[in-house]
Motif scaffolding. Structure first.
Motif, PDB file in Angstrom:
ATOM      1  N   ASN A   1       2.176  -6.677   6.066  1.00 45.09           N
ATOM      2  CA  ASN A   1       2.083  -5.215   6.119  1.00 45.09           C
ATOM      3  C   ASN A   1       1.160  -4.670   5.041  1.00 45.09           C
ATOM      4  O   ASN A   1       0.377  -3.754   5.281  1.00 45.09           O
ATOM      5  CB  ASN A   1       3.472  -4.597   5.966  1.00 45.09           C
ATOM      6  CG  ASN A   1       4.130  -4.384   7.313  1.00 45.09           C
ATOM      7  OD1 ASN A   1       3.565  -3.702   8.170  1.00 45.09           O
ATOM      8  ND2 ASN A   1       5.281  -4.981   7.527  1.00 45.09           N
TER       9      ASN A   1
ATOM     10  N   ASN B   1      -2.389  -2.777   5.612  1.00 45.79           N
ATOM     11  CA  ASN B   1      -2.676  -1.464   5.030  1.00 45.79           C
ATOM     12  C   ASN B   1      -4.032  -1.458   4.339  1.00 45.79           C
ATOM     13  O   ASN B   1      -4.825  -0.526   4.492  1.00 45.79           O
ATOM     14  CB  ASN B   1      -1.613  -1.078   4.006  1.00 45.79           C
ATOM     15  CG  ASN B   1      -0.363  -0.522   4.671  1.00 45.79           C
ATOM     16  OD1 ASN B   1      -0.390  -0.217   5.858  1.00 45.79           O
ATOM     17  ND2 ASN B   1       0.705  -0.407   3.915  1.00 45.79           N
TER      18      ASN B   1
ATOM     19  N   GLU C   1      -6.745  -1.615   6.887  1.00 42.84           N
ATOM     20  CA  GLU C   1      -6.851  -0.328   7.574  1.00 42.84           C
ATOM     21  C   GLU C   1      -7.566   0.680   6.671  1.00 42.84           C
ATOM     22  O   GLU C   1      -8.366   1.483   7.137  1.00 42.84           O
ATOM     23  CB  GLU C   1      -5.455   0.180   7.963  1.00 42.84           C
ATOM     24  CG  GLU C   1      -4.937  -0.506   9.218  1.00 42.84           C
ATOM     25  CD  GLU C   1      -3.413  -0.480   9.347  1.00 42.84           C
ATOM     26  OE1 GLU C   1      -2.735   0.203   8.546  1.00 42.84           O
ATOM     27  OE2 GLU C   1      -2.911  -1.177  10.263  1.00 42.84           O
TER      28      GLU C   1
ATOM     29  N   LYS D   1      -1.561   7.928   9.399  1.00 44.61           N
ATOM     30  CA  LYS D   1      -2.423   7.351  10.434  1.00 44.61           C
ATOM     31  C   LYS D   1      -2.000   7.836  11.808  1.00 44.61           C
ATOM     32  O   LYS D   1      -0.789   7.951  12.073  1.00 44.61           O
ATOM     33  CB  LYS D   1      -2.328   5.819  10.386  1.00 44.61           C
ATOM     34  CG  LYS D   1      -2.724   5.277   9.036  1.00 44.61           C
ATOM     35  CD  LYS D   1      -2.384   3.815   8.878  1.00 44.61           C
ATOM     36  CE  LYS D   1      -2.571   3.416   7.420  1.00 44.61           C
ATOM     37  NZ  LYS D   1      -2.038   2.081   7.133  1.00 44.61           N
TER      38      LYS D   1
ATOM     39  N   GLY E   1       5.617   0.135   7.208  1.00 48.23           N
ATOM     40  CA  GLY E   1       5.093  -1.021   6.469  1.00 48.23           C
ATOM     41  C   GLY E   1       5.497  -1.055   5.011  1.00 48.23           C
ATOM     42  O   GLY E   1       6.041  -2.051   4.523  1.00 48.23           O
TER      43      GLY E   1
END
Ligand SMILES: Nc1ncnc2c1ncn2[C@@H]1O[C@H](COP(=O)(O)OP(=O)(O)OP(=O)(O)O)[C@@H](O)[C@H]1O
Ligand SMILES: [Mg+2]
Length: 507
Positions: free
Chosen positions: A398, A402, A405, A453, A460
Motif C-alpha cells: 500500500n 501510494n 501514485e 484520489k 491504504g
C-alpha cells in the motif's frame, strides 16, 4: 489420474494382502516395510492417503506419521492396529491420524474407511477454506483484500508453493494478489495465466517439460459475464504434481475470485464518494457507541450478580438476556471498528529484502513506472525477524503504491532498510519525490476512508499503520509540498513482551 496410497507395515504378509486389495480398488500403491523408504517416497511425490501400522520397529506408526506430516501436512493417515491396542489408536487420532483400522480387517471395513477418509478430508478442508473466502466476500467490497484471501486460501488448501491472482486491466495482465513464497520467475506465471484465459479452461504446464527448474504451474481463468477477467495461478514444487483434487479446488477458488471481481465492478460504478462517506459515518458512529456500550455491559453484569444474590430468579434471567444482547451489540460495533484492521499476527521467520522486492514487483505491475527511478538499499546486517509476512506485505504494498501514485510516472522511489542492533529494530523507509502532501492532507492521511484520489478508497495508510502497530512498531510520515514524501516504519524484529514498552507505544 489414480489416487496414490502409501502402505507401511513390517508384516510382509499383511503388506502383500493390502497392496493387492488396494490395487484392485484402483489405487496407485506404494507398499514398504521400511519407514525410511516411506519418508523418501513422500519426499519424491505426493500421496492422497497413508495406511500405517502402529507397532513397528524401530519407528512406530505414530512417529512415522509425524515425519510424513512434516513433509505433507494434510496427508490423511489411517493407523492400523491389532485389537488389543484400541487405546493407542484413539491416541493416534488425537495426534493427527484421520481414523484407525483394527486388524484383522473386517470385510468391507477397509473399503468404507478409505472412501470415508478421502471424501471427508476433501469436504472438511474445502468447507473451511470456502468459509474464509466467503467471509471475506461478505465483509468487504475491497477487491484487493478479497483476492488476497482467495490467494491465501488456495495456497492453504492445495499443496502449492504459491498462488498469484492476475487481473486483466486495460489489456495488461496485472498481479493483484499473491500468497505463499515469492515466485522465482513471474514471466512463466503470467504466460500460464494468459494461456488459460485464451483457452477458457484450466491448463497445466510442467516445469520439467520446458527445461525450467520451477515446478508445475496450473492456471484457471477467472470468468465473469464479459469473458475472462484474469486468472488464478498456482505453482507447486518440482516434486509435487498437482492432483485432480487440486485442479477441482482451483476451479472452485477461481470462481470465487471471479465473483469478487464482478462484485467490485458493480461497486465501482456506485462508488463516487457515497460508499466512502457511508463507511466513514459507520466507523464514527461505532466509535461513539463503543464506550457507553462497555459501561452498559458492566452495569448489567453487576445487576445480574445482585439479583442472583437476592435470589430473584426471574430478574436474573432478564438481566442475563440483556447481557447477551449487549454482548452481541458490542461485537457488531467491534466488527465495524475493526474494519480494515488485520486480525492476530501469524509470525514466521521473515527476511525483509525479498518481501519488499515482491511488493515492488506487484506495485510496478499495477502502476506505470517507466519514468520512475527505483532505488533499493537494504541493510545487509539486518537479520531475519519473526514477523507476519503476509500482513507486512499488505502494508508495504500500500505504501509503495501510494508513492508510485504520487509520482505519476516520473521521479524517484527509494525503498530502504536500516537495522539497529542496539534496539533490535529495523526501519523501513519508503520515499518518493512526488508532489508531497499539504498539512491538511498529512493530518488526515491515516483516517479511514480519507482519500484525495478520484478512485481511492482511503484505506491504504490506515491498513499500513495498524499492521505496523500490531507489530508494536511505529509508522511515521514526513512530507513537504513540492518536495516529496517519506514514510518510515520502525519494527521490532522480535515480538515485544510488554507492548506498553515497545518503541512505538504511545505514538
Ligand atoms: N506518498 C504520498 N504522496 C502524496 N500523498 C500521499 C502519499 N501517500 C498517501 N498520500 C495521501 O494520503 C491519502 C490517503 O492514502 P491512503 O493510502 O490511505 O488512501 P488512497 O491511496 O487514497 O486509497 P487506497 O485505499 O486505494 O490506498 C491519499 O489519498 C493521498 O492524498
Ligand atoms: Mg493508497
Amino acid at each position: 489420474m489414480k489416487q496414490k496410497v502409501l502402505v507401511v507395515d513390517d508384516d510382509a504378509a499383511i503388506l502383500e494382502v493390502l497392496e493387492m486389495r488396494l490395487t484392485a480398488m484402483g489405487f496407485d500403491v506404494v507398499a514398504t516395510s521400511d519407514p525410511r523408504k516411506a519418508l523418501e517416497a513422500t519426499d519424491a511425490s505426493r500421496f492422497d492417503l497413508a495406511l500405517l501400522d502402529l507397532r513397528m520397529e524401530p519407528t512406530d506408526g505414530m512417529r512415522l506419521m509425524e515425519g510424513l506430516h512434516e513433509r505433507q501436512p494434510r496427508l490423511p493417515v489411517l493407523i492400523m492396529t491389532a485389537h488389543g491396542t484400541i487405546q493407542t489408536a484413539v491416541e493416534a487420532v488425537r495426534r493427527g491420524a484421520f481414523d484407525y483400522l483394527t486388524k484383522p480387517f473386517v470385510r468391507d471395513e477397509l473399503r468404507s474407511k478409505i472412501a470415508r477418509t478421502l471424501a471427508t478430508r476433501r469436504w472438511a478442508r474445502d468447507r473451511e477454506r470456502l468459509l474464509t473466502v466467503g467471509q471475506a466476500l461478505a465483509s468487504s467490497g475491497v477487491m484487493a483484500r478479497v483476492l488476497d484471501s482467495v490467494a491465501q486460501a488456495t495456497v492453504e488448501a492445495t499443496d502449492a508453493d504459491r498462488c498469484v491472482v492476475f487481473q486483466l486491466e486495460q489489456g495488461r495482465l496485472v498481479p493483484m494478489a499473491s500468497a505463499g513464497s515469492p515466485p522465482p520467475a513471474w514471466a512463466r506465471l503470467e504466460a500460464a495465466a494468459s494461456a488459460a484465459m485464451d483457452k477458457g479452461i484450466p491448463i497445466t504446464t510442467s516445469g520439467a517439460a520446458e527445461g525450467a527448474d520451477g515446478g508445475t504451474i496450473v492456471a484457471a481463468p477467472l470468468v465473469v459475464q464479459r469473458g475472462p477477467a484474469g486468472a488464478l495461478v498456482i505453482e507447486t514444487a518440482a516434486r509435487l504434481e498437482p492432483g485432480d483434487d487440486d485442479l477441482e479446488l482451483l476451479a472452485l477458488f477461481s470462481s470465487q475470485a471471479a465473483i469478487a471481481i464482478r462484485n467490485t465492478h458493480d461497486l465501482e460504478s456506485l462508488k463516487s464518494g457515497a460508499v466512502a462517506a457511508l463507511g466513514r459515518m459507520a466507523t464514527q458512529v461505532a466509535h461513539e457507541v463503543k464506550n457507553p456500550l462497555a459501561g452498559l455491559r458492566l452495569y448489567v453484569r453487576h445487576l445480574e450478580q445482585h439479583l442472583s444474590k437476592v435470589e430473584d430468579a426471574a430478574g436474573k434471567d432478564l438481566a442475563g438476556k440483556i447481557a447477551v444482547t449487549v454482548d452481541h451489540l458490542a461485537s457488531v460495533v467491534a466488527e465495524i471498528t475493526a474494519f480494515g484492521r488485520p486480525p492476530e499476527l501469524h509470525r514466521v521467520p521473515t527476511a525483509l529484502p525479498p518481501l519488499l522486492d515482491e511488493c515492488l514487483e506487484l506495485a510496478r505491475a499495477r502502476r506505470p513506472t517507466e519514468g520512475v527511478d527505483i532505488v533499493t538499499a537494504y541493510d545487509p546486517s539486518c537479520p531475519q525477524g519473526r514477523l507476519d509476512a503476509r500482513e507486512l506485505k499488505k502494508a508495504f504494498l500500500n505504501l509503495i503504491l501510494n508513492a508510485l501514485e504520487a509520482l505519476e510516472g516520473a521521479g524517484r522511489l527509494t525503498v530502504a532498510t536500516a537495522y539497529s542492533a542496539a534496539t533490535g529494530t529495523v526501519t523501513v523507509t519508503i520515499e518518493d519525490t512526488g508532489p508531497g502532501m499539504t498539512e491538511e492532507t498529512l493530518s488526515r492521511a491515516f483516517d479511514l476512508f480519507f482519500t484525495t484520489k478520484p478512485d481511492g478508497t482511503g484505506l491504504g495508510m490506515s491498513i499500513a499503520r495498524s499492521v505496523v502497530n500490531l507489530h508494536a512498531g511505529e509508522l511515521t510520515v514526513s512530507s513537504r509540498v513540492g518536495e516529496g514524501t517519506r514514510v518510515q516504519a520502525r519494527l521490532p524484529l522480535e515480538p515485544v513482551a510488554d507492548p506498553a514498552r515497545a518503541p512505538g507505544a504511545g505514538a
